[in-house]
Design a protein around this motif. Structure first.
Motif, PDB file in Angstrom:
ATOM      1  N   GLY A 428       0.802  -1.221   0.000  1.00  0.00           N
ATOM      2  CA  GLY A 428       0.000   0.000   0.000  1.00  0.00           C
ATOM      3  C   GLY A 428       0.831   1.264   0.000  1.00  0.00           C
ATOM      4  O   GLY A 428       0.291   2.361   0.069  1.00  0.00           O
ATOM      5  N   ASP A 616       1.807   7.102   0.710  1.00  0.00           N
ATOM      6  CA  ASP A 616       0.649   6.252   0.994  1.00  0.00           C
ATOM      7  C   ASP A 616      -0.232   6.247  -0.249  1.00  0.00           C
ATOM      8  O   ASP A 616      -0.778   7.284  -0.638  1.00  0.00           O
ATOM      9  N   GLU A 617      -0.364   5.093  -0.884  1.00  0.00           N
ATOM     10  CA  GLU A 617      -1.114   5.023  -2.148  1.00  0.00           C
ATOM     11  C   GLU A 617      -2.588   5.333  -1.958  1.00  0.00           C
ATOM     12  O   GLU A 617      -3.267   5.732  -2.895  1.00  0.00           O
ATOM     13  N   GLY A 618      -3.084   5.115  -0.753  1.00  0.00           N
ATOM     14  CA  GLY A 618      -4.498   5.368  -0.504  1.00  0.00           C
ATOM     15  C   GLY A 618      -4.789   6.852  -0.307  1.00  0.00           C
ATOM     16  O   GLY A 618      -5.708   7.400  -0.891  1.00  0.00           O
ATOM     17  N   THR A 619      -3.980   7.493   0.520  1.00  0.00           N
ATOM     18  CA  THR A 619      -4.276   8.875   0.896  1.00  0.00           C
ATOM     19  C   THR A 619      -3.432   9.894   0.140  1.00  0.00           C
ATOM     20  O   THR A 619      -3.754  11.083   0.151  1.00  0.00           O
ATOM     21  N   GLY A 620      -2.341   9.463  -0.441  1.00  0.00           N
ATOM     22  CA  GLY A 620      -1.432  10.384  -1.116  1.00  0.00           C
ATOM     23  C   GLY A 620      -0.466  11.069  -0.169  1.00  0.00           C
ATOM     24  O   GLY A 620       0.345  11.901  -0.583  1.00  0.00           O
ATOM     25  N   LYS A 621      -0.523  10.737   1.101  1.00  0.00           N
ATOM     26  CA  LYS A 621       0.360  11.408   2.066  1.00  0.00           C
ATOM     27  C   LYS A 621       1.816  10.989   1.884  1.00  0.00           C
ATOM     28  O   LYS A 621       2.114   9.824   1.640  1.00  0.00           O
ATOM     29  N   CYS A 682       6.751  16.950  14.933  1.00  0.00           N
ATOM     30  CA  CYS A 682       6.368  15.577  14.566  1.00  0.00           C
ATOM     31  C   CYS A 682       6.527  15.320  13.064  1.00  0.00           C
ATOM     32  O   CYS A 682       6.421  14.177  12.632  1.00  0.00           O
ATOM     33  N   ASP A 683       6.735  16.370  12.273  1.00  0.00           N
ATOM     34  CA  ASP A 683       6.875  16.206  10.827  1.00  0.00           C
ATOM     35  C   ASP A 683       8.330  16.124  10.362  1.00  0.00           C
ATOM     36  O   ASP A 683       8.591  16.018   9.176  1.00  0.00           O
ATOM     37  N   GLY A 738      -1.360  15.725   0.441  1.00  0.00           N
ATOM     38  CA  GLY A 738      -1.916  14.396   0.203  1.00  0.00           C
ATOM     39  C   GLY A 738      -2.934  14.431  -0.922  1.00  0.00           C
ATOM     40  O   GLY A 738      -2.956  13.544  -1.778  1.00  0.00           O
ATOM     41  N   GLU A 739      -3.738  15.477  -0.941  1.00  0.00           N
ATOM     42  CA  GLU A 739      -4.782  15.564  -1.961  1.00  0.00           C
ATOM     43  C   GLU A 739      -4.196  15.661  -3.369  1.00  0.00           C
ATOM     44  O   GLU A 739      -4.670  14.999  -4.294  1.00  0.00           O
ATOM     45  N   HIS A 742      -2.704  12.341  -4.287  1.00  0.00           N
ATOM     46  CA  HIS A 742      -3.819  11.416  -4.516  1.00  0.00           C
ATOM     47  C   HIS A 742      -4.381  11.604  -5.928  1.00  0.00           C
ATOM     48  O   HIS A 742      -4.652  10.628  -6.635  1.00  0.00           O
ATOM     49  N   ARG A 746      -4.482   8.885  -8.901  1.00  0.00           N
ATOM     50  CA  ARG A 746      -5.735   8.507  -9.562  1.00  0.00           C
ATOM     51  C   ARG A 746      -5.622   8.625 -11.065  1.00  0.00           C
ATOM     52  O   ARG A 746      -6.033   7.735 -11.810  1.00  0.00           O
TER      53      ARG A 746
ATOM     54  N   LEU B 184      -7.114  11.326   9.318  1.00  0.00           N
ATOM     55  CA  LEU B 184      -6.239  11.822   8.253  1.00  0.00           C
ATOM     56  C   LEU B 184      -6.111  13.325   8.392  1.00  0.00           C
ATOM     57  O   LEU B 184      -7.103  14.059   8.365  1.00  0.00           O
ATOM     58  N   ARG B 187      -0.781  17.228   8.387  1.00  0.00           N
ATOM     59  CA  ARG B 187       0.519  17.069   9.023  1.00  0.00           C
ATOM     60  C   ARG B 187       0.346  16.197  10.244  1.00  0.00           C
ATOM     61  O   ARG B 187      -0.770  15.780  10.567  1.00  0.00           O
ATOM     62  N   GLN B 188       1.443  15.938  10.960  1.00  0.00           N
ATOM     63  CA  GLN B 188       1.437  14.896  11.979  1.00  0.00           C
ATOM     64  C   GLN B 188       0.876  15.345  13.328  1.00  0.00           C
ATOM     65  O   GLN B 188       0.604  14.514  14.183  1.00  0.00           O
ATOM     66  N   ALA B 189       0.756  16.639  13.531  1.00  0.00           N
ATOM     67  CA  ALA B 189       0.233  17.128  14.814  1.00  0.00           C
ATOM     68  C   ALA B 189      -0.394  18.485  14.589  1.00  0.00           C
ATOM     69  O   ALA B 189      -0.233  19.072  13.528  1.00  0.00           O
ATOM     70  N   TYR B 267     -11.944  14.727  -2.535  1.00  0.00           N
ATOM     71  CA  TYR B 267     -10.865  14.067  -1.792  1.00  0.00           C
ATOM     72  C   TYR B 267     -11.425  13.436  -0.515  1.00  0.00           C
ATOM     73  O   TYR B 267     -11.110  12.301  -0.169  1.00  0.00           O
ATOM     74  N   MET B 271     -11.327   9.632   0.654  1.00  0.00           N
ATOM     75  CA  MET B 271     -10.650   9.276   1.897  1.00  0.00           C
ATOM     76  C   MET B 271     -11.568   8.514   2.856  1.00  0.00           C
ATOM     77  O   MET B 271     -11.105   7.690   3.632  1.00  0.00           O
ATOM     78  N   VAL B 274     -11.102   5.036   1.718  1.00  0.00           N
ATOM     79  CA  VAL B 274      -9.785   4.487   2.093  1.00  0.00           C
ATOM     80  C   VAL B 274      -9.741   4.196   3.591  1.00  0.00           C
ATOM     81  O   VAL B 274      -9.364   3.101   4.027  1.00  0.00           O
ATOM     82  N   ARG B 277     -12.076   1.274   4.729  1.00  0.00           N
ATOM     83  CA  ARG B 277     -11.512  -0.051   4.435  1.00  0.00           C
ATOM     84  C   ARG B 277     -10.423  -0.400   5.444  1.00  0.00           C
ATOM     85  O   ARG B 277     -10.393  -1.485   6.000  1.00  0.00           O
ATOM     86  N   ARG B 278      -9.533   0.565   5.667  1.00  0.00           N
ATOM     87  CA  ARG B 278      -8.412   0.293   6.565  1.00  0.00           C
ATOM     88  C   ARG B 278      -8.899   0.054   7.991  1.00  0.00           C
ATOM     89  O   ARG B 278      -8.417  -0.852   8.684  1.00  0.00           O
TER      90      ARG B 278
END
Lengths: 757, 296
Positions: A428, A616-621, A682-683, A738-739, A742, A746, B184, B187-189, B267, B271, B274, B277-278
């Protein structure tokens, strides 16, 4: 050449570190004066409008309101701008973006001023507006700025572009789009101004250029510059955004009109809405190479959206176009760069100054070209890399300190070591490796840059350095102290550096363009060296020996068994201090306006970055697993400062690559840090490695040169190449949200389906 | 900005004050939403009532054989770190640990997250997966409102002007239940969800037989909501990957997301599929692991 230095080249904490960590550092907003007024700015809600009338009487009558001021209250010139002064301090008749300043309210409290702001009545006649720079270039577009929407057109012309593409075995071209980016310094704009009994003006401010504060305040108030004194307070970052002293002018106008101290501090949303940004670009670029992988020609059209005012646009565009060929030799170049006016927040200087945008386009096409030619991306780069014999886009040949090939060789080893990780890609996900390079001329490109330093040696073996390049938090004061300490044989803590006071520090132009180490480092070193020569001459006379036999260390001079303290030496010679002045003005030739050819920088900085990303193939992140930032800095004056700068620049570039984008609806749409997203702790990539290449710059202080913007320059390019490599589609627009990724995934999926059916 | 600061010492005092002030007093718990609104002048308050002294509303407790009760003032940080929550409702712990950042989680309360009624409230989907009951208290008495009836619209709930959210009761779900919450962000935080999806799956003895399935979504409609038709696709079915795909498709049809600065409508719809499913696969795996643990 290996010389053992006592102070330079040693890692040491910045002199301001402890006070900042303990919360003791004094920022402008920490200051408060008796009877101080709070100033609020009324800003245009319209992107383009004529001001028919402004009624201030209702606001004036509000409780706690001392003054309501408009353009007609400005006694001197109503204009400002770091380079081109085409923006009114307060708009007199036209507003050109939603956020343009129209009036000031001064109140006893900030709340009173805020309430009164809403009582000012402005009669606007709304005018047609344009946001998109390509639309602004169309013949019938609304005119965003008098004189037409093309603010600047800069060119590079070399060789024969037709012949160059004629020799090419492969040609690639694409349109690239980059975002408008905010500096996001932790401290928004702030200034405090008061008058003394003589009517002289004192300014305390958060600024990148205290002397420009002085110049603009003096011009606005029709005062001689000698009657304005500016002290830059501890400044919480600038990154190019604190060059134009708008807040300082507003506070100064109120202080001047009311006779009372006045403070302006922007809230974050005001800073985001009104203050300068990095130019968004639309770049059409075409690149060709012959069968052996030698680049033959580049054709580029760079359109920078400079917004409502040109203030710095011409210089940014010039930097871009002169850096269009990056770290490569390209014999035939045709490049046209435009700063285009629109009715949007003005864009000016920001760390990178037009280079990250061009690097993204060029480095992306280099990867595409490598693919066409069946070459490894690094191999194509190696075959075209600049060295001491090849000229860059301006025709300048760098005789030394140009370690591009060495860096690319190291990069090759790193990429090989990352390759096995591609096989460990989880389901994935898609992994990819990308490389990006950049080159940067140090200092202003459009004109020569001079720095002046005054160094004083005191009899107690301490020294004072006065120099006008303010420290914004990057550590330059510490490095200037190291330079003087090294030259004078002192410990760093015996040297005090004063860069923040226009009454003491000489004007060195702004702290910008990665120039401070190279320019002021030299000026400080030369002044200190002159002092040293005088001291050694005096000592030699005392000791009856040659000057080069005297040692100067820790506030004393010695020759064999003879020794004297500086105090004693000074006393014997009726001296209380030894002060020397020196300048550094690199021998440069600005680029020719028709061809871009010249010798515009004293030295250049080079960077090669490598990223391993996972999409991430699902979300594009996009996640950055490993990042290697290789930077060429000449010799390091302070490895701790170098490492910190490179981490910061790299993460700032990560925002440009992945998440940052100032959006416009009427004015700035995302005016909070909840909607404008800078990277968080965190990034940070899971693994971030800084690798410094030391190849001394012969004209730099102790071999050093500037690098702080360079650590940002290739990040967008590197990340785009890594992501493109991962997903198998060329990314042509930043940031890679991500968008967006994504959508690319697609579209690729649909294309594959089409091919199968 | 001026307002009267009310600082009741206990719940009954707070309820009396709320009765007296009604709409005029805004309730301050962690303050991470309220203070931003006040500062931005998006909300005007004559009075602010701080619940800081109401220690009695800060607890997490197991009520034997019935479920878990959380005081409304439990912070996201405490909820995420609680072994009680982690063990029984890992999806809620996951949601709480993804709100804002550590600094926000230390202040912001689960009760405040619900009462603020953002469509993106992270704590809402995991609670929607259960039959959680919210205790709304007033000076005249208490009432229990099922969480799915609590939200009315963005920033709107059924809370009356004289009421305060007192606690949240999550009924114990016996048997082989697995649940997860996926968020989702860009960013991470320090990020509000583009989309958040929680899925709970209850197995019926066999590893492949789904007894019950619940899907809850955030940031996809005016309120956090259950995807009841999506759930129906999986409920009482033998598990098949195609069914999970179908459930995700149906869940997306139940959403009505908008385009905003965080993401476009299309989007968001992608999402939901996605994440659904996950989350379903993860919830299923967690439920299946329960047996293995139990049989040891």
């Amino acid at each position: 050449m290996s010389v053992a230095y006592q102070v330079v080249g040693k890692p040491m904490p910045r002199t301001d570190a402890q006070s900042k960590v303990l919360g003791q550092a004094q920022y402008t907003d920490d200051l408060s004066l008796p009877r101080m007024l709070f100033v609020k700015v009324l800003r245009s809600p319209h992107p383009h409008a004529r001001i028919r009338a402004i009624k201030t009487s209702a606001a004036q009558k509000q409780p706690g309101i001392v003054a309501v001021l408009t353009a007609k209250d400005i006694p001197g010139e109503n204009s400002m701008g770091p380079i081109i002064k085409d923006q009114q301090i307060l708009c007199a008749d036209l507003v050109r973006y939603a956020g343009d300043a129209v009036a000031l309210v001064a109140g006893e409290t900030e709340q009173a001023a805020e309430v009164a702001l809403e009582r000012i009545e402005v009669d606007y006649e709304e005018l047609p507006f344009v946001f998109d720079p390509l639309k602004a270039l169309e013949p019938d577009a609304p005119v965003a700025h008098e004189g037409g929407n093309i603010g600047t057109h800069m060119k590079v012309r070399r060789g024969d572009i037709e012949a160059g593409f004629g020799q090419a075995a492969a040609v690639v071209e694409a349109r690239f789009i980059t975002p408008r980016v905010e500096h996001a310094y932790i401290e928004p704009e702030v200034a405090l101004v008061s008058l003394d009994a003589q009517g002289d003006v004192s300014v305390w401010s958060s600024t990148q250029y205290a002397h420009l504060d002085r110049e603009e305040v003096a011009r606005m108030l029709a005062l001689p510059q000698s009657r304005v004194r500016v002290r830059q307070m501890v400044t919480g970052g600038g990154f190019g955004g604190k060059l134009n002293p708008h807040a300082q002018c507003y506070a100064a106008l109120v202080a001047w009109k009311t006779g009372r101290p006045a403070k302006v501090h922007y809230h974050r949303d005001e800073s985001l809405i009104a203050s300068y940004k990095a130019h968004p670009y639309v770049i059409d670029m075409k690149l060709g190479a012959d069968r052996e992988g030698r680049l033959t020609a580049i054709d580029a059209r760079l359109v920078g959206n400079t917004g409502a005012y040109l203030c710095q646009g011409r210089a940014v565009i010039t930097k871009s176009v002169t850096h269009v060929s990056g770290v490569y030799y390209i014999p035939n170049i045709k490049a046209d760069a435009y700063a285009v006016h629109t009715n949007t927040v003005p864009c000016g200087a920001m760390r990178g100054y037009g280079v990250p945008q061009v690097a993204f386009a060029l480095e992306s096409l280099i990867d595409e070209l490598a693919d066409r030619l069946g070459l490894e991306p690094l191999e194509l780069r190696m075959r075209n890399a600049l060295d001491t014999t090849l000229p860059n886009a301006t025709g300048q040949i760098m005789p030394a300190s140009i370690p591009v090939k060495e860096m690319l060789a190291r990069a090759k080893t790193s990429v090989e070591s990352l390759r096995p990780l591609l096989k460990e890609t989880p389901p994935g996900r898609k992994r990819g490796i990308g490389v990006g390079c950049s080159s940067r001329g140090i200092g202003s490109i459009r004109k020569a840059s001079r720095s002046t330093a005054v160094v004083s040696l005191h009899p107690d073996g301490s020294a004072t350095v006065a120099c006008g390049h303010v420290d914004l938090g990057q550590g330059s004061d510490t490095m200037m102290a190291q330079v003087a300490a090294e030259e004078l044989g002192l410990d760093v803590d015996r040297v005090r550096v004063i860069t923040n006071d226009t009454a003491i520090s000489p004007d060195c132009e702004s702290t910008s363009a990665s120039r401070v180490t190279y320019l002021s480092g030299n000026a400080v070193r030369f002044a200190a060296a002159k002092i040293k020569t005088r001291v050694l001459d005096l000592a030699a006379r005392e000791f009856d020996c040659a000057a080069d036999e005297v040692k100067m260390r820790n506030g004393a001079v010695a020759h064999r068994e003879q020794g004297l303290s500086l105090a004693a030496l000074f006393g014997k010679n009726t001296m209380h201090i030894i002060t020397e002045v020196a300048e550094h003005l690199p021998a440069t030739t600005p680029p020719d306006p028709e061809t871009g050819q010249g010798k515009p920088a004293g030295t250049y900085n080079f960077n090669v970055h490598i990223a391993l990303v996972e999409v991430d193939e699902g979300t594009g992140k996009v996640e950055t697993l490993k990042y290697l930032a290789m930077g060429d800095v000449g010799k390091m004056l302070n490895p701790m400062v170098v490492e910190g700068q490179m981490h910061g620049g790299m993460m700032m570039g990560m925002g440009f690559a992945l998440s940052e984008e100032v959006k416009i609806d009427c004015g700035v749409a995302n005016s909070t840090f909840a909607t404008y997203l800078i990277p968080t702790a965190c990034d940070v990539p899971r693994e971030l490695i800084v690798d410094v290449i030391e190849d001394a710059e012969p004209t730099g202080p102790f071999g050093a040169k500037g690098f702080s913007e360079g650590s940002l320059d290739p990040v967008g390019a590197t990340m785009a190449n890594a992501v493109s490599n991962a997903i198998g589609v060329r990314v042509t627009q930043l940031p890679m949200t991500g968008e967006r990724i994504h959508q690319l995934l697609r579209r690729r999926g649909e294309a594959v389906l089409k091919a199968v059916n | 900005m001026r307002f009267e600061l009310l600082q009741p010492k206990n719940l009954s005092e707070a309820l009396e004050m709320k009765k007296a002030y009604g709409e005029r007093a805004k309730v301050l718990a962690g303050g991470t939403d309220l203070l931003v609104l006040l500062k931005d002048r998006k909300l005007k308050a004559e009075a602010v009532m701080s619940l800081r002294r109401l220690r009695e509303l800060n607890f997490i407790r197991v009520e034997d054989g019935k479920g878990v009760r959380l005081g409304a003032l439990v912070t996201h940080g405490d909820a995420a770190a609680s072994p009680i929550i982690q063990g029984r409702f890992p999806d809620l712990a996951e949601a709480c640990s993804q709100v804002g950042a550590v600094q926000i989680q230390n202040l912001a309360t689960v009760g405040g997250n619900l009462c603020n009624a953002s469509p993106a409230a992270d704590a809402a989907p995991p609670l929607l997966l259960t039959d959680a009951l919210l205790t709304l208290a007033s000076a005249t008495g208490e009432r229990a409102v099922p969480i799915q009836d609590f939200f009315l619209g963005p920033r709107q709930t059924v809370l009356r002007a004289d009421e305060i959210l007192k606690d949240i009761f999550i009924p114990e779900v016996p048997g082989r239940r697995g649940a997860t919450y996926l968020k989702l962000g860009r960013r991470q935080a320090m990020e509000i969800a583009i989309v958040g999806v929680g899925v709970a799956i209850h197995l019926n003895g066999s590893d492949q037989q789904i007894a019950d399935c619940r899907i809850a979504m955030g940031s996809v409609a005016p309120i956090p909501l259950r995807a009841r038709r999506g759930e129906q696709v999986l409920r009482s079915q033998t598990i098949k990957d195609e069914l999970i795909e179908e459930a995700a498709e149906v869940a997306a049809e139940e959403a009505s997301p908008i385009s905003d600065v965080r993401g476009s409508r299309s989007y968001r719809l992608d999402m939901i599929r996605v994440l659904c499913r996950r989350a379903a696969r993860e919830a299923l795996a967690r439920a299946q692991r329960k047996k293995q643990e139990g049989s040891k």
